[in-house]
Design an enzyme around this catalytic site. Structure first.
Site, mmCIF file in Angstrom:
data_model
loop_
_atom_site.group_PDB
_atom_site.id
_atom_site.type_symbol
_atom_site.label_atom_id
_atom_site.label_comp_id
_atom_site.label_asym_id
_atom_site.label_seq_id
_atom_site.Cartn_x
_atom_site.Cartn_y
_atom_site.Cartn_z
ATOM 1 N N GLU A 1 0.798 -1.231 0.000
ATOM 2 C CA GLU A 1 0.000 0.000 0.000
ATOM 3 C C GLU A 1 0.827 1.276 0.000
ATOM 4 O OE1 GLU A 1 -3.277 0.107 2.654
ATOM 5 O OE2 GLU A 1 -4.194 -1.639 1.745
ATOM 6 N N GLU B 1 -5.667 -8.668 0.221
ATOM 7 C CA GLU B 1 -6.404 -8.406 1.468
ATOM 8 C C GLU B 1 -7.852 -8.077 1.140
ATOM 9 O OE1 GLU B 1 -4.860 -5.353 4.156
ATOM 10 O OE2 GLU B 1 -2.819 -5.992 3.680
HETATM 11 C C1 BGC Z 1 -3.318 -2.839 5.571
HETATM 12 C C2 BGC Z 1 -3.443 -3.721 6.785
HETATM 13 C C3 BGC Z 1 -4.570 -3.220 7.665
HETATM 14 C C4 BGC Z 1 -5.853 -3.234 6.885
HETATM 15 C C5 BGC Z 1 -7.072 -2.748 7.664
HETATM 16 C C6 BGC Z 1 -4.614 -2.406 4.972
HETATM 17 O O1 BGC Z 1 -4.500 -1.069 4.671
HETATM 18 O O2 BGC Z 1 -2.457 -3.419 4.626
HETATM 19 O O3 BGC Z 1 -2.210 -3.743 7.440
HETATM 20 O O4 BGC Z 1 -4.679 -3.936 8.842
HETATM 21 O O5 BGC Z 1 -5.737 -2.423 5.747
HETATM 22 O O6 BGC Z 1 -6.941 -1.431 8.022
#
Ligand code: BGC
Length: 459
Positions: free
Chosen positions: A163, A357
């Site tokens: 990110e 993610e």
């Molecule tokens: C990040 C994670 C974070 C998740 C939720 C993403 O921006 O890579 O590290 O926990 O979002 O906020």
């Protein structure tokens, strides 16, 4: 189900958020360790010193992976466990720790998918200008080479940074993350050094591992406006340029969008591109690692009021729809945005995507009897997986999915107040309890497997 035969199922974590043991094993300090020590930066003064104690409990956590039935696991490596000062001396104990993690995963038939740096920067590098100093890019290439050299016999899936867009805007343009600067003119130069770090590292690693696969992980939002009018659409296009295209276009084409450079000049930013910087940029991603949580809504705003995820002074404000469900973070839950953004990435770049993610924070609690019935998370994951199926039907190549996250963990500025895990962690005792979503995801993966057949670890 329309998931392809080779679709990978996984869960993700990141080193800082789960490991704890920040002063053990020869680990050096990072920018986040220092940031956390500043009063008022983290909710209730929480720290990551213990986190989910994964450093000591990885075997138990990996048994959960086996129980879940996933074939892939996304983990990140802590730069300062390997190079405590960010550059120079290698800490063998750190290499040994991750070597053990990789072996333990492979022994369970699980493919490790590595992110080299997830948010954190070694403190000495941060104190020397962080990503504004191109020496940090050189240090990253050195670090990436050390890790790759040690593990390339056992690891094929590599991502460099996590990110870049979000962390750079939050850290250099908005004071929300370290280094807590508030100067928009610094954002693009700081992004640029990360683009150098990524692309030069990938060129080197690829040469050493022609059958490896390399990418970067980023957030990429659908940017929408709820208002009618060309000025509002222009505001959405501008955020798309500053947040999405600023970090991805260059890794496909080898050049930044002209409008982006024009914006940088317009706000008084200095020249930052030197000859040779971008020689390795074009084509430096075999895939894009997409982190998707929610769409972003904006409106033109002459007063430039910004918002929680947006700086002031750029003629834009963040808006909020009032008719959508929200997570415990207050983030809108809009699975259609996921399908749309997957299509956008496909149309713009034509490269495969891993979902690195996706998940939601919800107000989990243990009911009498011990169950954690996180139906809201199940609904979130279910509707978002359906959105992926839709995108696959649309023609997008999606290679795999990592739910965020395996276990509850240290949620950056929110500390332990926001839980994303499929497994509940009682941080007082470190006891792990699978939530209802864990069982749901296990069934989902098992159902997919009956269609797909077994996938074995890629080594
Ligand atoms: C990040 C994670 C974070 C998740 C939720 C993403 O921006 O890579 O590290 O926990 O979002 O906020």
């Amino acid at each position: 189900m329309s998931f392809p035969t080779e679709f990978h199922w996984g869960v993700a974590t990141s080193a800082y958020q789960v490991e704890g043991a920040t002063a053990e094993g020869g680990r050096g300090r990072t920018d986040w360790d220092e940031f956390i020590d500043r009063p008022g930066t983290i909710n209730r003064g929480d720290t990551a010193e213990i986190a989910a104690d994964h450093y000591h409990r990885y075997a138990e956590d990996f048994d959960l992976l086996t129980e879940l039935g996933v074939d892939t696991y996304r983990l990140s490596i802590s730069w300062t466990r390997i190079l405590p000062d960010g550059t120079g001396a290698v800490n063998q104990e750190g290499l040994q720790f991750y070597s053990t993690l990789i072996d333990e995963l492979l022994a369970r038939g699980i493919t490790p998918f590595i992110t080299l740096a997830h948010m954190e920067l070694p403190l000495p590098l941060a104190e020397n200008g962080g990503w504004l100093n191109r020496a940090t890019a050189d240090a990253f290439i050195e670090y990436a080479t050390v890790v790759h050299e040690a593990f390339k016999d056992r690891v094929h899936h590599w991502t460099t940074l996590n990110e870049v867009s979000l962390t750079t805007w939050a850290g250099y343009g908005m004071t929300v993350f370290p280094p807590a600067l508030d100067d928009k003119r610094l954002v693009l130069p700081a992004i640029h050094n990360q683009m150098i770090a990524h692309s030069h590292a990938v060129a080197k690693l690829r040469a050493a591992q022609p059958d490896g696969t390399f990418g970067i992980v980023g957030s990429y939002w659908p940017i929408w406006t709820l208002e009618e009018g060309a000025d509002h659409q222009a505001a959405a296009d501008k955020i798309d340029l500053l947040y999405n295209r600023s970090c991805v276009d260059v890794l496909v084409t080898g050049a930044y969008p002209a409008e982006l450079l024009a914006w940088h000049e317009e706000i008084g930013g200095e020249d930052f591109i030197q000859e040779g910087d971008l020689v390795h940029a074009a084509g430096s991603m075999d895939f894009f690692g997409l982190n998707y949580y929610n769409p972003m809504y904006v409106a033109a705003d002459p007063a430039g009021r910004g918002g929680p995820g947006m700086p002031t002074g750029i003629g834009i404000r963040q808006t909020e729809p009032d008719d959508v469900p929200r997570s415990a973070f207050g983030w809108p839950i809009v699975p259609e945005g996921f399908r749309e953004v997957l299509n956008t990435i496909h149309d713009r770049y034509g490269i495969p995507v891993w979902i690195t993610e996706n998940g939601g924070a919800f107000d989990d609690y243990t009911a009498p009897g011990g169950a954690i019935n996180d139906e809201d998370r199940i609904s979130y994951l279910d509707t978002h997986l359906t959105a992926i199926e839709g995108a696959i039907e649309d023609g997008v190549t999606v290679l795999g999915y990592f739910a965020w996250s395996l276990i509850d963990n240290f949620e950056w500025a929110q500390g332990y107040s926001k839980r994303f895990g499929l497994v509940y962690v009682d941080f007082a005792t470190q006891q792990r309890t699978p939530k209802a979503s864990f069982g749901w995801y296990r069934s989902k993966v098992a159902a997919a497997r009956t269609v797909q057949g077994e996938l074995t670890a890629v080594v």
